[in-house]
Every structure is written in C-alpha cells, then in structure tokens.
Design a protein around this motif. Structure first.
Motif, PDB file in Angstrom:
ATOM      1  N   ALA A   1       0.823  -1.209   0.000  1.00 34.74           N
ATOM      2  CA  ALA A   1       0.000   0.000   0.000  1.00 34.74           C
ATOM      3  C   ALA A   1       0.856   1.258   0.000  1.00 34.74           C
ATOM      4  CB  ALA A   1      -0.933  -0.006   1.207  1.00 34.74           C
ATOM      5  N   ILE A   2       1.958   1.226   0.736  1.00 32.48           N
ATOM      6  CA  ILE A   2       2.872   2.379   0.776  1.00 32.48           C
ATOM      7  C   ILE A   2       3.434   2.658  -0.608  1.00 32.48           C
ATOM      8  CG2 ILE A   2       5.115   3.147   1.629  1.00 32.48           C
ATOM      9  CD1 ILE A   2       4.444   1.767   4.286  1.00 32.48           C
ATOM     10  N   PHE A   3       3.858   1.601  -1.303  1.00 33.45           N
ATOM     11  CA  PHE A   3       4.418   1.795  -2.645  1.00 33.45           C
ATOM     12  C   PHE A   3       3.330   2.196  -3.638  1.00 33.45           C
ATOM     13  CE2 PHE A   3       7.983  -0.643  -0.901  1.00 33.45           C
ATOM     14  CZ  PHE A   3       9.060   0.077  -1.423  1.00 33.45           C
ATOM     15  N   ASP A   4       2.137   1.654  -3.463  1.00 34.40           N
ATOM     16  CA  ASP A   4       1.051   1.981  -4.395  1.00 34.40           C
ATOM     17  C   ASP A   4       0.688   3.464  -4.331  1.00 34.40           C
ATOM     18  OD1 ASP A   4       0.934  -0.599  -5.274  1.00 34.40           O
ATOM     19  OD2 ASP A   4      -0.782  -1.184  -4.027  1.00 34.40           O
ATOM     20  N   ARG A   5       0.784   4.076  -3.164  1.00 35.54           N
ATOM     21  CA  ARG A   5       0.445   5.500  -3.077  1.00 35.54           C
ATOM     22  C   ARG A   5       1.683   6.396  -3.199  1.00 35.54           C
ATOM     23  NH1 ARG A   5      -0.988   3.569   2.210  1.00 35.54           N
ATOM     24  NH2 ARG A   5       0.490   4.218   3.818  1.00 35.54           N
ATOM     25  N   HIS A   6       2.798   5.779  -3.593  1.00 31.05           N
ATOM     26  CA  HIS A   6       4.033   6.510  -3.901  1.00 31.05           C
ATOM     27  C   HIS A   6       4.540   7.339  -2.717  1.00 31.05           C
ATOM     28  CE1 HIS A   6       3.416   5.184  -7.946  1.00 31.05           C
ATOM     29  NE2 HIS A   6       2.337   5.935  -8.133  1.00 31.05           N
ATOM     30  N   THR A   7       4.471   6.753  -1.531  1.00 31.89           N
ATOM     31  CA  THR A   7       4.969   7.454  -0.342  1.00 31.89           C
ATOM     32  C   THR A   7       6.117   6.681   0.319  1.00 31.89           C
ATOM     33  OG1 THR A   7       3.235   6.366   0.980  1.00 31.89           O
ATOM     34  CG2 THR A   7       2.770   8.581   0.127  1.00 31.89           C
ATOM     35  N   ALA A   8       6.753   5.819  -0.468  1.00 33.71           N
ATOM     36  CA  ALA A   8       7.814   4.986   0.105  1.00 33.71           C
ATOM     37  C   ALA A   8       8.967   5.815   0.648  1.00 33.71           C
ATOM     38  CB  ALA A   8       8.341   4.005  -0.948  1.00 33.71           C
ATOM     39  N   ALA A   9       9.259   6.929  -0.011  1.00 35.53           N
ATOM     40  CA  ALA A   9      10.411   7.733   0.394  1.00 35.53           C
ATOM     41  C   ALA A   9      10.322   8.173   1.847  1.00 35.53           C
ATOM     42  CB  ALA A   9      10.547   8.949  -0.517  1.00 35.53           C
ATOM     43  N   THR A  10       9.103   8.426   2.338  1.00 31.45           N
ATOM     44  CA  THR A  10       8.953   8.912   3.713  1.00 31.45           C
ATOM     45  C   THR A  10       8.369   7.872   4.670  1.00 31.45           C
ATOM     46  OG1 THR A  10       6.769   9.812   3.142  1.00 31.45           O
ATOM     47  CG2 THR A  10       8.672  11.298   2.966  1.00 31.45           C
ATOM     48  N   GLU A  11       7.618   6.898   4.146  1.00 31.61           N
ATOM     49  CA  GLU A  11       6.893   5.989   5.021  1.00 31.61           C
ATOM     50  C   GLU A  11       7.507   4.594   5.132  1.00 31.61           C
ATOM     51  OE1 GLU A  11       2.739   5.766   4.136  1.00 31.61           O
ATOM     52  OE2 GLU A  11       2.522   7.929   3.872  1.00 31.61           O
ATOM     53  N   ALA A  12       8.187   4.140   4.091  1.00 27.61           N
ATOM     54  CA  ALA A  12       8.643   2.744   4.078  1.00 27.61           C
ATOM     55  C   ALA A  12       9.688   2.465   5.153  1.00 27.61           C
ATOM     56  CB  ALA A  12       9.187   2.377   2.706  1.00 27.61           C
ATOM     57  N   GLY A  13      10.634   3.381   5.344  1.00 24.88           N
ATOM     58  CA  GLY A  13      11.691   3.162   6.330  1.00 24.88           C
ATOM     59  C   GLY A  13      11.154   2.922   7.728  1.00 24.88           C
ATOM     60  N   PRO A  14      10.370   3.867   8.288  1.00 23.71           N
ATOM     61  CA  PRO A  14       9.805   3.651   9.626  1.00 23.71           C
ATOM     62  C   PRO A  14       8.925   2.398   9.698  1.00 23.71           C
ATOM     63  CG  PRO A  14       9.626   5.956   8.998  1.00 23.71           C
ATOM     64  CD  PRO A  14      10.090   5.221   7.780  1.00 23.71           C
ATOM     65  N   TYR A  15       8.180   2.123   8.623  1.00 20.57           N
ATOM     66  CA  TYR A  15       7.302   0.950   8.601  1.00 20.57           C
ATOM     67  C   TYR A  15       8.126  -0.344   8.730  1.00 20.57           C
ATOM     68  CZ  TYR A  15       3.749  -2.340   6.880  1.00 20.57           C
ATOM     69  OH  TYR A  15       2.877  -3.394   6.743  1.00 20.57           O
ATOM     70  N   LEU A  16       9.214  -0.424   7.986  1.00 26.18           N
ATOM     71  CA  LEU A  16      10.063  -1.611   8.029  1.00 26.18           C
ATOM     72  C   LEU A  16      10.758  -1.757   9.379  1.00 26.18           C
ATOM     73  CD1 LEU A  16      11.547  -1.275   4.446  1.00 26.18           C
ATOM     74  CD2 LEU A  16      10.202  -3.225   5.231  1.00 26.18           C
ATOM     75  N   GLU A  17      11.228  -0.652   9.921  1.00 24.70           N
ATOM     76  CA  GLU A  17      11.907  -0.702  11.217  1.00 24.70           C
ATOM     77  C   GLU A  17      10.961  -1.177  12.318  1.00 24.70           C
ATOM     78  OE1 GLU A  17      13.439   3.230  11.604  1.00 24.70           O
ATOM     79  OE2 GLU A  17      14.745   3.016   9.847  1.00 24.70           O
ATOM     80  N   GLN A  18       9.726  -0.702  12.291  1.00 23.94           N
ATOM     81  CA  GLN A  18       8.755  -1.141  13.292  1.00 23.94           C
ATOM     82  C   GLN A  18       8.404  -2.610  13.096  1.00 23.94           C
ATOM     83  OE1 GLN A  18       7.559   0.647  15.989  1.00 23.94           O
ATOM     84  NE2 GLN A  18       6.857  -1.411  16.539  1.00 23.94           N
ATOM     85  N   ALA A  19       8.311  -3.040  11.840  1.00 27.22           N
ATOM     86  CA  ALA A  19       8.002  -4.445  11.561  1.00 27.22           C
ATOM     87  C   ALA A  19       9.089  -5.369  12.098  1.00 27.22           C
ATOM     88  CB  ALA A  19       7.818  -4.649  10.062  1.00 27.22           C
ATOM     89  N   MET A  20      10.347  -4.941  12.006  1.00 29.69           N
ATOM     90  CA  MET A  20      11.438  -5.743  12.571  1.00 29.69           C
ATOM     91  C   MET A  20      11.242  -5.930  14.072  1.00 29.69           C
ATOM     92  SD  MET A  20      15.009  -4.564  10.774  1.00 29.69           S
ATOM     93  CE  MET A  20      14.786  -3.373   9.485  1.00 29.69           C
ATOM     94  N   VAL A  21      10.909  -4.836  14.736  1.00 32.52           N
ATOM     95  CA  VAL A  21      10.692  -4.901  16.186  1.00 32.52           C
ATOM     96  C   VAL A  21       9.512  -5.816  16.504  1.00 32.52           C
ATOM     97  CG1 VAL A  21      10.061  -3.560  18.226  1.00 32.52           C
ATOM     98  CG2 VAL A  21      11.684  -2.617  16.559  1.00 32.52           C
TER      99      VAL A  21
END
Length: 787
Positions: free
Chosen positions: A62-82
């Motif tokens: 969904a993040i990539f589909d709305r083209h907001t990966a530059a700002t949203e993907a990093g925090p999303y992935l870091e939280q998913a790791m935790v």
C-alpha cells in the motif's frame, strides 16, 4: 499463481531499478522459512504478540502503491522488525529483512544495508536454513548478494551468488523466474567488475528463461527489463546496433502492454537515453532522461541515488545537445529529432548507469613496468597498482585470450583468479610487499579430468605469457600483447598492447556514454590511450622465495582439490557434521583458502569448493566463541592484572598477547566468517581488523582500536615502573588504563552476546558466559563443549 501476481512478485527483480533484485519474493521466503524454523513460537503463550506476515506485506504494498515509500517505508520496516522479533516469529523477521534489503538498496543506504545482510544471514543460520536447499535460503542468499554488490563488496557478493546458484539448482524449476533474476544479478556483478562478455551471457540466459515462462512476452515488464539490461551491456561492448534494437524492444513492450505508469518505466526511458547518447542523438537522450526523471520523482522522490544520477545524466546530455547546436524545448520534445526515445536503463548501482557526457578519454601520462622471467632474482620497480588488480589485468589481457585460442574446448571449464598465500590475496599489499614474490600472476583451476588432459601443457603456456605491462596516470594496466622472450628470459617489445583494464573504484563506469561516444565514431581516443602506453621501462621480476616455489607455488595451473589441499590439508571442506576436523583448522588457514578474487568460474565448481571452507558450521563457530571467551577471561581478566601486581613483566606481556589474539579472533567470529571472512595470520591481523571495524555494519567496531591501545601501553605497563627494578614511575597509569580497557571490552562483548540472544546473564567475567553460549550448540559432540 496468475500472471498479474507473478508480475507483482517478480517485477523488481529484472530491471536494474531501485528494487531490482529478489526482495519481492520475500513471501516465498517466509513460507519456506516458516516450515524450516518449525514454528519457533509454537503457541501464542510463548510470544508476547503475534506477527502477521501477509498483513505486513499488504501494508508495504500500500505504501508503494500511493508513492509514499520515500517517507513511510523506512519507519514501517523498522517497526516491523521490532514487532516480528518481539513476537518470536523468525520466519516473519526474515521476510521483513528481505524486504528491508530491497528498500535500503533503492535509497542508497548501502552501509546500513550491510547490517541488515548480516542479520539475515545470522537468522537463516539460527533457523537451520544454511544446510538445506529451501527457496527461503535461496531467496535470502540472492537478496544478500545483491545488497553486497550494491555496496561494492564484490567478493562477498560473488560468493553469495554462487552459493545461491547451487541452492537454486536443487530447489527451483528450470523456468522459475527467480533463476532469471539470479542470472540478471550476476550479470550486474560481472559488468561492475569489468567482465561484460560474461554479463552478456548471463543476461541472454535470463531473457530466455523469462520469455519461456511468460504468458505474453510482448506485454511483460520482466521481459522488457531484460531487454533493457541486455541493451546496456551490449553498449559497453560497443555493439551499438544490437543495443539499440533491444532498447527499442523494451519500450515497445511497455507501450503494447500499456504499462507506462509502472515505476520501472523510468528504467526503460533512461536506458534508451543512454543508447541515444552513445549514438550522438542528443535530443532524444535529453527527452528520455527528462521523462525518466519525472517518473523517478513521482515513484521514489528526489532524495535517492537513482534520481541524482539520472539528473546528472540529463545535465550532461543537455550540455552535449547545446554544443551540437540541437534544440530541445522545455517539455522535452526534440525540435529536430522526432519521437520519444525507445528504451530503458539500469539503476544507479549498475555499470551502465554511470555518468554520461562528452568527456572523451585523453592521453594520460604513464608509468610502465616490465617484468623479466619467472626465475629472475632482482628487485622490482615499485608498481603503482595492487597485486589483485594487476592479476585481473594479466588474466583478462593475456591469460583469457591464450586459453580461447589454444584450448577453446576447455574455455568454458577453466576457473581463474588469485587466492591463497601472499599479501596481495588479502588486498593489503603495498610498495614494501613488492620485494619478493610479486608480479603479474594468476591461478588456473581445473578438474582432475581436465588437468590430466591439458594440465602440463597449459602450465607451459602460462609460464610463457608475456609479463611486460604499463600503468597510466589513472591506474589502468596494459600488457604488451605481442612481446616475446629472448634467450636471457627478458621480454622484448614487439608492439603495444591494446586492452586497458580500468580500476573499478576510480575509473569511469564501463559502458557510459563518455566511453562509447569516444569510440563509436572513430576510436581515436582509445588509440591515443594505447599510443601513450608504448614506452615500457624494463625491470626484472622480484625474487621468488623458496616458500613460493615447487609444491608451494602460488600461481599457475592446479587441480581444484590439490590447490585447497596445499593450503588446508583437505581437498574439500570438512563435512558440516565433522566438527573435530573444523576445529583442527586454524582461522588463518581458512582465511588463506577463502581470500582473493575469482575472475572466472564457468562451471562454479571452484567457487563452490571455496565457499565450503567459508561456511563454518555454526556449532563450531559457537564453540570457538566459547573458547575465546575463556582465554579473554583467563589471560586478560585474571592472569594479566596478577602478573602486573607481582612485577612479572614477561608473564604480563605474554598475557597481553594471548588476550589480544583471543579478542581479535572473537570479533571475526561474532561478525560471522561467511559474511566478513576469517582473521588472517598475525602479519595482517590488525589490517583486517581495522578494515572490518571501519564498516558501518561491523559488530564490536571499537574493539580493534582498544586492542591497539593496550598494545601501545604494554611496554610501560610491563617494564616501565619502579616495581620492575628500572626506577621508572610510568607503570601505574598504564596498568590502570589497560585494566579499564580489558573490562570495557568485556562489557561490550556481553552486550553483543545479549543482542544475539546467546546469553541472558550480565556477568562480565567472561568465563561464566561460556555455559550460556554453549547451550546454543545443537550437536552433542563433546569436542564442541568445554570441559
């Protein structure tokens, strides 16, 4: 799985775009890893929370589909790791790590990504994936290799790719698109290490697999991306007509399938612009780069390597158009060139997507070196390039053509490279290393069968290769292609060499429009370079020491098994189930067997054998970590302070030595030898430790510097005080500092053991940490446990 799902799953694997490798197959990795891990969290009561892998992947999509990966993907992935780690879901965590590798690579966060690579490899080892042939392990290997390649850690990347090949042969169908992804990624590595011929072969095989597996090749993004990649590799080989055809075919597929809104369309646009620049069609190049830049900005933002490099390419294309008197309006439509460009490009970390422009090569000043026969025993003039670079140039310009001419039926079976003993194999050689056993050399590795057929004659032909070479101001090496040997063994010039091997770190990126523009029309610039390199300075080869002759020779022709046996005593690595044999091998021995570079390995057999020695069983690694903890405690925390108190400087000095050795070894073991290699023998121990510690992803990064401080203070501590009868007063401060450092190192080690879940204890006397570490050894073999 229908075609749309397949496209979504694998689209990122083929165009050299921000998510170009195999991280989009993380769902498959999760499924395979989940079964292999045997569901580490057996029920909800064992985990503080649950982790929904599919929900995570849907959120990322969904993040990539709305083209907001530059700002949203990093925090999303870091939280998913935790979240995955807190839930105790190792399979889910591996999925997150695979996705993170792709995103970090797209953002140019290569140093941080190496940390993710290490975490993924460690996790896979804990899950038991590394001894199998699961799809999860294959996917993780490919993603890790691609990330290391993007970080320019080429040796490690190539090892991981070859290991992935071995796994994929057993786990994937012949038309599985992940095989194509692997061929594609290998092509990028070969291109980035100046092996375009091998890159082309890998790309053609990738294209064959993708077309065979596609429902509609004329509207398939993956097929288009493969055409783009092949076009750019052909460009580096100066095959402009073929490059143009494949680049145009790539854009045709996007139009036929109405796929212009895909993020990968930017790759196709920029790639055709690259081809147009090489053809001096500057207006079309400008148009293509402008369109590509707009797509990149929309999908990935401006704060990426991808955007910056494409913007720089556009700037240079605009400058070239202006110089040529070609006008291009602000909308990007060529005033006199007509239609939109017809094809695509690789990502910024691709060799073909380097800086473009009209900066044709000029004639550099050169430093020339000519070596005498292999038996000459005089000093050598300082060579301004490293031994590995010299070896690769010698292979590419002299060895490879010789084999193609004299042994064509074996050319696809002979491995070549430089591995083993010698400072240049570690990459640590300098001017001081050239007074012995230095010169153009490489190894040729054959199967037993091939060695029996051609080994002796191939050795004769290898020894007869010309060794006169020149090095220009940019560090490029050229060997004389037609030198001959006279009766004295000195090589005489009979014409200038024509092949230039650029330094991968400093030279212009191969395949850029700079190079192709300079050679496509008349080849004048290339000729100028060759002309400037025809003033060789004769100098004999450095002396060959007895330890590098006869059965101990370091170059020439070898049976694969004999080569490794000469270093380790084993034809192949000990079995994973033979820990006693692994424990008998010194780390420095394993370092010599796995260092250096492999320049060519058509069958993969040599690399597979080499990788076997790199893949130390995790139980053995843990057993060695336990032993090192014991020695650190015994020598550094117990005997050192007592020896200093009783005034026994000699005992204290030896305690420091044992402490330093054990601690340095532990750093390499904790960082996992499969990822960072083994600690070499004492001469290069600290050179390797400094190199490792300087990496962003290193574990225990400060320990190396702390150990050097201990060594600097050791003289004053052991022999500089009044207590030792010398009347000095300098011992007490040095002793206090050393003791403080030893304890700080122990504290840091315990923190790392806790981070890796190898201990739950905060005890800093490291002897008491050994049982906790050994609890993680799966084998019951008593050789792995302390007494």
């Amino acid at each position: 799985m229908d075609e749309e799902a397949l496209l979504k799953q694998f689209a990122a694997q083929f165009a050299h775009g921000p998510d170009d490798a195999d991280d989009t197959d993380a769902a498959a990795a999760a499924q395979g890893a989940d079964s292999t891990a045997n569901q580490v969290a057996d029920d909800a009561d064992q985990s503080p929370a649950t982790f929904d892998t599919q929900q995570f992947l849907n959120g990322l999509d969904a993040i990539f589909d709305r083209h907001t990966a530059a700002t949203e993907a990093g925090p999303y992935l870091e939280q998913a790791m935790v979240d995955a780690e807190n839930a105790g879901d190792e399979a889910g965590l591996l999925t997150v790590l695979n996705e993170t590798m792709g995103f970090y690579r797209s953002q140019g966060r290569h140093k941080e990504n190496q940390w993710i690579v290490q975490r993924a490899l460690e996790l896979a080892a804990r899950m038991g994936l590394t001894t199998g042939t699961s799809e999860a392990w294959a996917t993780t290997l490919i993603n890790c290799a691609t990330s290391m390649r993007a970080a320019k850690q080429y040796d490690q990347a190539e090892d991981l790719y070859h290991q992935a090949q071995s796994v994929c042969r057993h786990s994937l169908a012949p038309t599985d698109r992940r095989l194509a992804a692997l061929h594609n990624n290998l092509s990028m590595l070969y291109s980035e290490t100046n092996r375009p011929d091998k890159a082309e072969l890998e790309l053609r095989e990738a294209l064959r697999i993708i077309e065979a597996s596609s429902v509609n090749p004329d509207a398939d993004i993956d097929v288009s991306s493969s055409h783009t990649n092949l076009a750019l590799t052909l460009l580096t080989e100066h095959k402009l007509e073929d490059a143009h055809w494949h680049a145009a075919k790539a854009l045709e597929i996007y139009r036929t399938g109405h796929l212009e809104h895909s993020a990968h369309y930017a790759s196709a646009l920029a790639g055709f612009a690259q081809v147009c620049f090489a053809e001096r069609r500057y207006a079309d190049a400008v148009t293509g780069y402008r369109h590509a830049l707009a797509v990149i900005e929309e999908c990935y933002g401006k704060d990426t390597d991808y955007w910056r490099i494409t913007a720089d390419n556009l700037r240079q294309a605009e400058e070239a158009a202006a110089q040529a008197g070609v006008t291009v309006d602000n909308a990007g439509v060529a005033g006199d060139a007509g239609a939109l460009p017809q094809s695509g490009s690789r990502l910024p970390n691709s060799p073909a997507q380097g800086k473009t422009g009209a900066n044709a090569a000029s004639s550099p000043s050169t430093v020339s070196v000519s070596t005498g026969s292999a038996g000459a025993a005089e000093a050598v003039s300082a060579c301004p390039v490293s031994g590995l670079k010299l070896a690769r140039a010698f292979w590419t310009q002299m060895g490879k053509p010789m084999i193609a001419a004299k042994y064509p039926q074996y050319a696809g079976r002979i491995a070549a490279g430089l591995v083993g003993h010698g400072s240049e194999c570690y990459g640590f050689d300098d001017a001081y290393s050239q007074d012995h056993d230095f010169g153009p050399r490489f190894c040729l590795w054959l199967t037993d069968e091939d060695y029996a057929a051609i080994g002796e004659q191939l050795e004769v032909d290898y020894e007869a290769l010309p060794r006169k070479f020149s090095v220009d101001a940019q560090g490029r090496v050229t060997f004389e292609a037609h030198a001959r040997s006279d009766a004295s063994g000195a090589f005489l010039s009979a014409g200038a060499g024509s092949t230039v091997i650029p330094d991968a770190a400093n030279a212009p990126t191969p395949g850029t429009a700079t190079h192709d523009t300079a050679t496509a029309e008349s080849g004048a610039a290339s000729s100028d370079v060759a002309e400037a390199m025809t003033t060789p300075i004769d100098a004999p080869l450095s002396p060959v020491t007895p330890r590098a002759q006869g059965a101990n020779r370091r170059d020439g022709v070898f049976r694969i098994g004999d080569f490794f046996e000469s270093i380790t005593g084993y034809h192949t690595a000990p079995a994973q189930t033979a820990p006693h044999e692994w424990l008998m091998l010194q780390e420095s021995t394993l370092a010599a067997a796995t260092n250096g570079e492999v320049f060519a390995d058509p069958t993969g057999l040599f690399s597979k054998t080499r990788q076997g020695f790199k893949n130390m069983p995790d139980d053995v690694r843990l057993a060695l970590i336990s032993k090192r903890l014991g020695m650190i405690a015994q020598a550094g925390q117990y005997n050192l302070p007592r020896s200093l108190k009783r005034g026994d400087g000699a005992a204290a000095w030896l305690s420091i030595h044992e402490f330093v050795q054990a601690t340095a070894s532990l750093v390499f073991l904790v960082n996992v030898p499969m990822v960072v290699g083994y600690m070499p023998y004492y001469k290069w121990q600290f050179a390797a430790l400094r190199k490792l510690s300087g990496s962003m992803f290193a574990l225990l990064p400060n320990v190396g510097e702390q150990l050097e401080t201990v060594m600097r203070l050791s003289s004053a501590a052991c022999y500089g005080g009044a207590g030792f009868g010398e009347g000095g007063k300098g011992a007490a401060p040095a002793i206090e500092k050393i003791n403080d450092i030893v304890e700080q190192i122990a504290v840091d080690i315990v923190k790392e053991l806790k981070r890796e879940h190898l201990t739950t204890s905060g005890e800093t006397f490291l002897e008491w940490q050994r049982p906790y570490v050994e609890d993680h050894i799966a084998s019951d073999d008593p050789v792995l446990k302390s007494l």
